[in-house]
Design a protein around this motif. Sequence first.
Motif, PDB file in Angstrom:
ATOM      1  N   SER A   1       0.855  -1.186   0.000  1.00 54.73           N
ATOM      2  CA  SER A   1       0.000   0.000   0.000  1.00 54.73           C
ATOM      3  C   SER A   1       0.893   1.238   0.000  1.00 54.73           C
ATOM      4  N   TRP A   2       0.362   2.306  -0.553  1.00 51.98           N
ATOM      5  CA  TRP A   2       1.122   3.543  -0.722  1.00 51.98           C
ATOM      6  C   TRP A   2       0.521   4.606   0.187  1.00 51.98           C
ATOM      7  N   SER A   3       1.325   5.115   1.075  1.00 47.58           N
ATOM      8  CA  SER A   3       0.809   6.123   2.007  1.00 47.58           C
ATOM      9  C   SER A   3       0.610   7.443   1.291  1.00 47.58           C
ATOM     10  N   PRO A   4      -0.345   8.245   1.757  1.00 49.03           N
ATOM     11  CA  PRO A   4      -0.495   9.571   1.151  1.00 49.03           C
ATOM     12  C   PRO A   4       0.777  10.384   1.380  1.00 49.03           C
ATOM     13  N   PRO A   5       1.260  11.108   0.382  1.00 48.10           N
ATOM     14  CA  PRO A   5       2.482  11.895   0.584  1.00 48.10           C
ATOM     15  C   PRO A   5       2.272  12.940   1.691  1.00 48.10           C
TER      16      PRO A   5
ATOM     17  N   GLY B   1      -5.222  12.929   0.983  1.00 50.49           N
ATOM     18  CA  GLY B   1      -4.332  13.166   2.123  1.00 50.49           C
ATOM     19  C   GLY B   1      -4.515  12.155   3.237  1.00 50.49           C
ATOM     20  N   ALA B   2      -5.473  11.224   3.070  1.00 46.99           N
ATOM     21  CA  ALA B   2      -5.835  10.373   4.200  1.00 46.99           C
ATOM     22  C   ALA B   2      -5.660   8.879   3.970  1.00 46.99           C
ATOM     23  N   THR B   3      -5.921   8.421   2.750  1.00 49.93           N
ATOM     24  CA  THR B   3      -6.082   6.981   2.542  1.00 49.93           C
ATOM     25  C   THR B   3      -4.834   6.327   1.947  1.00 49.93           C
ATOM     26  N   PRO B   4      -4.255   5.342   2.663  1.00 46.63           N
ATOM     27  CA  PRO B   4      -3.186   4.565   2.027  1.00 46.63           C
ATOM     28  C   PRO B   4      -3.785   3.805   0.844  1.00 46.63           C
ATOM     29  N   MET B   5      -3.130   3.898  -0.314  1.00 45.34           N
ATOM     30  CA  MET B   5      -3.717   3.330  -1.539  1.00 45.34           C
ATOM     31  C   MET B   5      -3.156   1.949  -1.814  1.00 45.34           C
ATOM     32  N   LYS B   6      -4.018   1.102  -2.392  1.00 46.24           N
ATOM     33  CA  LYS B   6      -3.545  -0.188  -2.913  1.00 46.24           C
ATOM     34  C   LYS B   6      -3.903  -0.184  -4.388  1.00 46.24           C
ATOM     35  N   PRO B   7      -2.919  -0.369  -5.275  1.00 40.83           N
ATOM     36  CA  PRO B   7      -3.207  -0.282  -6.715  1.00 40.83           C
ATOM     37  C   PRO B   7      -4.300  -1.257  -7.141  1.00 40.83           C
ATOM     38  N   GLY B   8      -5.378  -0.713  -7.706  1.00 42.14           N
ATOM     39  CA  GLY B   8      -6.483  -1.563  -8.172  1.00 42.14           C
ATOM     40  C   GLY B   8      -7.663  -1.578  -7.224  1.00 42.14           C
ATOM     41  N   SER B   9      -7.525  -0.971  -6.058  1.00 41.55           N
ATOM     42  CA  SER B   9      -8.647  -0.939  -5.114  1.00 41.55           C
ATOM     43  C   SER B   9      -9.202   0.474  -5.021  1.00 41.55           C
ATOM     44  N   ALA B  10     -10.539   0.575  -5.028  1.00 43.66           N
ATOM     45  CA  ALA B  10     -11.179   1.886  -4.841  1.00 43.66           C
ATOM     46  C   ALA B  10     -11.255   2.217  -3.345  1.00 43.66           C
ATOM     47  N   THR B  11     -10.644   1.432  -2.552  1.00 43.35           N
ATOM     48  CA  THR B  11     -10.431   1.580  -1.096  1.00 43.35           C
ATOM     49  C   THR B  11     -11.717   1.635  -0.268  1.00 43.35           C
ATOM     50  N   PHE B  12     -12.116   2.845   0.215  1.00 44.49           N
ATOM     51  CA  PHE B  12     -13.160   2.941   1.238  1.00 44.49           C
ATOM     52  C   PHE B  12     -14.336   3.809   0.781  1.00 44.49           C
TER      53      PHE B  12
END
Length: 701
Positions: A28-32, A480-491
């Motif tokens: 997962s990629w944290s927001p910068p 600014g909030a959501t750690p991203m996972k490539p391919g997921s629309a997350t929350f």
Amino acid sequence: MGLPEERGRSGGGSGVREEAGARSRARSWSPPPEVSRSAHVPSLQRYRELHRRSLEEPREFWGDIAKEFYWKTPCPGPFLQYNFDVTKGKIFIEWMKGATTNICYNVLDRIVYEKKLGDKVAFYWEGNEPEETTQITYRELLVQVCHFSNVLRKQGICKGDRVAIYMPMIPELVVAMLACARLGALHSIVFAGFSSESLCERILDSSCSLLITTDAFYRGEKLVNLKELADEALEKCREKGFPVRCCIVVKHLGRAELGTGDSPSQSPPIKRPCPDVQISWNEGVDMWWHELMQEAGDECEPEWCDAEDPLFILYTSGSTGKPKGVVHTVGGYMLYVATTFKYVFDFHAEDVFWCTADIGWITGHSYVTYGPLANGATSVLFEGIPTYPDVSRLWSTVDKYKVTKFYTAPTAIRLLMKSGDEPVTRHSRASLQVLGTVGEPINPEAWLWYHRVVGAQRCPIVDTFWQTETGGHMLTPLPGATPMKPGSATFPFFGVAPAVLNESGEELEGEAEGYLVFKQPWPGIMRTVYGNHECFETTYFKKFPGYYVTGDGCRRDQDGYYWITGRIDDMLNVSGHLLSTAEVESALVEHEAVAEAAVVGHPHPVKGECLYCFVTLCDGHTFSSTLTEELKKQIREKIGPIATPDYIQNAPSLPKTRSGKIMRRVLRKIAQNDHDLGDMSTVADPSVITQLFSHRCLTIQ
Ligand code: PRX
């Protein structure tokens, strides 16, 4: 998850589903930190607090947001009332019923007079040619809209009337839609890539009394004589006993002849020699936009509408093959698109936003027009295509306007990826802060390229899952909030309560895969299907009483991330556009040579999915390349170029169950040359399958 085998298709060739197991463990990629620092929602914890409040106290949460808008009269009764359960009666959703407002007033007059942003650029218009540009401020846009509202009023357009709009991406399109909204008339925008038949069908379905169109335009190198298509559509309407009394035509390609004029939207310099586009003129019906505008007055009092009055109709493919007129209303839609725009793109006053979608789709309605304008944003309005004059067009345009937030479709990213990094890196892109995607699942490979090359690893990517029906974003990261996972629309976004159901309609907890549904209404949810409330209830609420059913499958991983696995109905997603198999099949069987047709989705490296058609011919007809060309032409004419199939295979017979149902699941496997067919106990005649395997199409036709 126990979905029937016909279902659970992934987003085509993206490989999204195949990697399902790997994805949940994906990095997962944290927001910068530099994005989080100034973000409206700076942390995951803050997102969770706000999301919890939005679900526990929806009336208060949205009530606070509503205070930022202008209401002629406040909400007199309950802020929200609804019924999501068909077993308890009619489905209805009412936000702020009885309050009165006008969305055009809120996105223009309020921005000019209350926010004092009259001189701020609303749109930088970038034409098909990079030299064709113009810009329009909020004040200028308001003047244009008032003028055109007066034009429409003079033509007898009143609150509740339906107005069809069939235009390319030019400033007049925005002016036309906002003028309808100002008068409380419903705009029904038909994407200018649709055929005359599709336009006619939509005009008839909602009995539009007026059409607004354009002489012609270029899409890349291709000249589209739009007026000719509009004429054909109106002729078909007349034949069907519905004469449209007025057609207003913008002189766009012929604009150079008009001189510079006073209006900024009438004077983009045209560098390309203007072709001699032949336009037929129907006296008594056709009128030039610029002539009507000259006579129209400056002042136009908006029509005050109930928050629950309809704002627009936008057609989307229905699984029966007949497009559904999705109806959105004034108040809830306004709150929802304004709020999603602000948080999902983390909008700040100095941003330059660019959504590449055409206004003919919901993405353009919500994130080219209403969402950005409601926030007083400056946007790019782009008429062209990503590959013209060359494949670096998007990035040169980003630099030209110093775009900070950029929103496009995975299909565009995959297309550009093919040309390598250099066309991107040749441009600075230093202004970019947030990148977004919409329309279909993004495969991790495309996500990573977008992130690494386009965003230079600095920009968070918001993968936004939503639908024409939802009005705005439903599942999405916040930059600014959501750690991203490539391919997921997350929350889920604020106000959105997703659930994953199994086939029996039970809510699954934790890590699970099943049907994606929503448990409670958000302000932007559609209110009905135009003229067919029963279709609304059946399509979205009957399968699982108490829930809005998206029609998408999804899985939730151990961290609570949502991954869309694709449509679970007979819908196809070609380059982010939904098409129903039934709609394409009926276009095919209208050809005299075709007795029966079955259409399935097939993986495609750029489009995500493409169409693979099986046709059974009538006796006396032979399969040939001339016939496949004719069939493609037929589909283009009936639906539009986006539905052009990549493969058409001769099918002397189609595989069917003993009860006569076409086995699309098997056809999909045949198209992919996958011999692992699963349970075949129900197939009536297995020899049909062997025959089809041996005649597969090997190359795109
Ligand atoms: O299948 C989902 C897919 O597009 C469908 C909605 O299509 P439409 O109404 O044309 O609206 C498209 C633009 C909002 C959905 O049911 N879809 C849309 N966004 C995503 C997606 N699938 C996966 N990930 C997405 N981000």
